[in-house]
Design a protein around this motif. Structure first.
Motif, mmCIF file in Angstrom:
data_model
loop_
_atom_site.group_PDB
_atom_site.id
_atom_site.type_symbol
_atom_site.label_atom_id
_atom_site.label_comp_id
_atom_site.label_asym_id
_atom_site.label_seq_id
_atom_site.Cartn_x
_atom_site.Cartn_y
_atom_site.Cartn_z
ATOM 1 N N VAL A 229 4.496 77.468 11.133
ATOM 2 C CA VAL A 229 4.768 78.565 12.063
ATOM 3 C C VAL A 229 6.076 78.318 12.807
ATOM 4 O O VAL A 229 6.913 79.219 12.947
ATOM 5 N N CYS A 230 6.256 77.096 13.294
ATOM 6 C CA CYS A 230 7.478 76.771 14.038
ATOM 7 C C CYS A 230 8.720 76.916 13.161
ATOM 8 O O CYS A 230 9.765 77.397 13.622
ATOM 9 N N TYR A 231 8.620 76.505 11.920
ATOM 10 C CA TYR A 231 9.746 76.684 11.000
ATOM 11 C C TYR A 231 10.120 78.157 10.894
ATOM 12 O O TYR A 231 11.296 78.529 11.020
ATOM 13 N N LEU A 232 9.136 79.006 10.682
ATOM 14 C CA LEU A 232 9.405 80.435 10.526
ATOM 15 C C LEU A 232 9.900 81.077 11.809
ATOM 16 O O LEU A 232 10.593 82.098 11.774
ATOM 17 N N ALA A 233 9.555 80.477 12.953
ATOM 18 C CA ALA A 233 10.000 81.004 14.247
ATOM 19 C C ALA A 233 11.409 80.542 14.597
ATOM 20 O O ALA A 233 12.016 81.059 15.540
ATOM 21 N N SER A 234 11.938 79.606 13.840
ATOM 22 C CA SER A 234 13.208 78.979 14.191
ATOM 23 C C SER A 234 14.383 79.550 13.403
ATOM 24 O O SER A 234 14.219 80.318 12.450
ATOM 25 N N ASP A 235 15.592 79.107 13.789
ATOM 26 C CA ASP A 235 16.798 79.523 13.071
ATOM 27 C C ASP A 235 16.878 78.930 11.670
ATOM 28 O O ASP A 235 17.651 79.394 10.843
ATOM 29 N N LEU A 236 16.076 77.899 11.411
ATOM 30 C CA LEU A 236 16.048 77.328 10.058
ATOM 31 C C LEU A 236 15.580 78.360 9.036
ATOM 32 O O LEU A 236 15.923 78.269 7.856
ATOM 33 N N ALA A 237 14.805 79.340 9.498
ATOM 34 C CA ALA A 237 14.268 80.372 8.599
ATOM 35 C C ALA A 237 14.918 81.729 8.836
ATOM 36 O O ALA A 237 14.320 82.766 8.554
ATOM 37 N N ALA A 238 16.141 81.720 9.323
ATOM 38 C CA ALA A 238 16.814 82.967 9.681
ATOM 39 C C ALA A 238 17.005 83.919 8.501
ATOM 40 O O ALA A 238 17.118 85.131 8.689
ATOM 41 N N TYR A 239 17.028 83.382 7.269
ATOM 42 C CA TYR A 239 17.245 84.222 6.088
ATOM 43 C C TYR A 239 15.972 84.327 5.242
ATOM 44 O O TYR A 239 16.015 84.634 4.066
ATOM 45 N N VAL A 240 14.839 84.082 5.885
ATOM 46 C CA VAL A 240 13.544 84.181 5.208
ATOM 47 C C VAL A 240 12.754 85.315 5.841
ATOM 48 O O VAL A 240 12.484 85.292 7.046
ATOM 49 N N THR A 241 12.379 86.300 5.070
ATOM 50 C CA THR A 241 11.554 87.387 5.608
ATOM 51 C C THR A 241 10.715 88.010 4.495
ATOM 52 O O THR A 241 11.105 88.009 3.320
ATOM 53 N N GLY A 242 9.544 88.491 4.865
ATOM 54 C CA GLY A 242 8.623 89.078 3.892
ATOM 55 C C GLY A 242 7.905 88.055 3.042
ATOM 56 O O GLY A 242 7.275 88.401 2.042
ATOM 57 N N GLU A 243 7.949 86.783 3.440
ATOM 58 C CA GLU A 243 7.389 85.711 2.626
ATOM 59 C C GLU A 243 6.105 85.133 3.236
ATOM 60 O O GLU A 243 5.800 85.347 4.399
ATOM 61 N N THR A 244 5.384 84.379 2.412
ATOM 62 C CA THR A 244 4.171 83.695 2.854
ATOM 63 C C THR A 244 4.278 82.220 2.501
ATOM 64 O O THR A 244 4.590 81.865 1.367
ATOM 65 N N ILE A 245 4.049 81.368 3.495
ATOM 66 C CA ILE A 245 3.997 79.927 3.257
ATOM 67 C C ILE A 245 2.539 79.528 3.121
ATOM 68 O O ILE A 245 1.727 79.749 4.029
ATOM 69 N N ASP A 246 2.184 78.957 1.975
ATOM 70 C CA ASP A 246 0.826 78.473 1.741
ATOM 71 C C ASP A 246 0.692 77.055 2.266
ATOM 72 O O ASP A 246 1.480 76.170 1.907
ATOM 73 N N VAL A 247 -0.300 76.843 3.123
ATOM 74 C CA VAL A 247 -0.549 75.516 3.689
ATOM 75 C C VAL A 247 -1.957 75.118 3.243
ATOM 76 O O VAL A 247 -2.936 75.283 3.952
ATOM 77 N N ASN A 248 -2.043 74.624 1.998
ATOM 78 C CA ASN A 248 -3.380 74.388 1.425
ATOM 79 C C ASN A 248 -3.489 73.075 0.655
ATOM 80 O O ASN A 248 -4.460 72.867 -0.085
ATOM 81 N N GLY A 249 -2.523 72.197 0.779
ATOM 82 C CA GLY A 249 -2.608 70.897 0.126
ATOM 83 C C GLY A 249 -2.470 70.935 -1.372
ATOM 84 O O GLY A 249 -2.819 69.970 -2.059
ATOM 85 N N GLY A 250 -1.997 72.058 -1.919
ATOM 86 C CA GLY A 250 -1.792 72.170 -3.357
ATOM 87 C C GLY A 250 -2.912 72.859 -4.107
ATOM 88 O O GLY A 250 -2.891 72.918 -5.334
ATOM 89 N N VAL A 251 -3.884 73.416 -3.376
ATOM 90 C CA VAL A 251 -5.001 74.114 -4.022
ATOM 91 C C VAL A 251 -4.512 75.312 -4.815
ATOM 92 O O VAL A 251 -4.969 75.585 -5.918
ATOM 93 N N LEU A 252 -3.574 76.048 -4.236
ATOM 94 C CA LEU A 252 -3.001 77.214 -4.908
ATOM 95 C C LEU A 252 -1.498 77.099 -4.842
ATOM 96 O O LEU A 252 -0.922 76.907 -3.767
ATOM 97 N N THR A 253 -0.865 77.188 -5.991
ATOM 98 C CA THR A 253 0.603 77.166 -6.027
ATOM 99 C C THR A 253 1.096 78.415 -6.717
ATOM 100 O O THR A 253 0.410 78.993 -7.565
ATOM 101 N N ARG A 254 2.312 78.817 -6.390
ATOM 102 C CA ARG A 254 2.883 80.055 -6.948
ATOM 103 C C ARG A 254 3.889 79.711 -8.045
ATOM 104 O O ARG A 254 4.575 78.723 -7.962
#
Length: 254
Positions: A229-254
């Motif tokens: 969440v903090c990454y997406l709220a920060s300037d590090l993610a300024a060019y990221v939008t409309g995306e989903t970050i999966d936080v599941n330990g590798g259960v589901l990968t894209r």
């Protein structure tokens, strides 16, 4: 470039417990001032505010039933007035409510799950859009779930449906707000231990079985989700939008 949220003003819904509480703590650690919404976790929200103030940040707790559009509007107005604007909105409020197979599911139950997970995000975001646009670099982070992508566990069709809706909401809103420099993304947690959610709805033996199937061989923690969440709220993610970050330990990968 570092993850620095100093001076950012954030509203976290459902911030008094579980993942929301961890998100508040992480935002504060990164330098943000916070408005902590709660529905039932007033003590947790008060403690989150005390912790933020002890860290030198400005913070306020706001109680509201976000399934009521008028209360959602009030919540955003109070948060924006206290913080002097709004740069980050984290739509974390939501709940499984219970487990029910579709053939036994009442109209009331289905509507309750949809309202708690989707209507709340819609009402709050609608109320916050003007302030987020005025920020010049607004960030919306929506809380989805692994259930949105794999259908969830037994009796969670309504919850999976609601969280899948959150993914569509994220993508559509990202396009709508992009012209004003507002990014909109989602985080989709998998099995996150240390929360009342699984203590209530997942039996111990089921928890052990789930963890054994996680490639990283452990349950996630609220802090794991808060980091994304903090990454997406920060300037590090300024060019990221409309995306989903999966936080599941590798259960589901894209």
């Amino acid at each position: 470039m570092t993850l620095d949220l100093t001076g950012r003003r954030a509203l976290v819904t459902g911030g008094g417990s579980g993942i929301g509480r961890a998100v508040v703590a992480a935002l504060v650690e990164a330098g943000a001032d916070v408005a902590v919404h709660y529905a039932h976790s007033s003590e947790g929200a008060a403690q989150a505010v005390a912790d933020a103030e002890a860290a030198g940040r400005r913070a306020v707790a706001i109680g509201a039933d976000l399934t009521d559009s008028a209360q959602a509007q009030r919540c955003v107005e109070e948060a924006t007035a206290y913080l002097g604007g709004l740069d980050v909105l984290v739509n974390n409020a939501g709940h499984l409510v219970g487990r029910s197979p579709v053939e036994e599911m009442s109209d009331e139950f289905f509507r309750q799950v949809i309202d708690l997970n989707i209507s709340t995000a819609f009402f709050v975001t609608r109320a916050a859009t003007k302030a987020l646009r005025a920020s010049g670099s607004g960030r919306v982070v929506n809380m989805a779930s692994l259930a949105a992508e794999n259908g969830g566990g037994p009796g969670s069709v309504a919850y999976a449906t609601a969280k899948a809706g959150m993914l569509g909401f994220t993508k559509g809103l990202a396009k709508e707000l992009a012209g004003d420099g507002v990014t909109v993304n989602a985080v989709a947690p998998g099995f996150i231990g240390e929360t009342a959610f699984h203590e209530t709805f997942t039996a111990p033996e089921a928890r052990e079985r789930i963890v054994s199937g996680v490639p990283l061989q452990r349950a996630g923690t609220p802090a794991d989700v808060a980091g994304a969440v903090c990454y997406l709220a920060s300037d590090l993610a300024a060019y990221v939008t409309g995306e989903t970050i999966d936080v599941n330990g590798g259960v589901l990968t894209r």
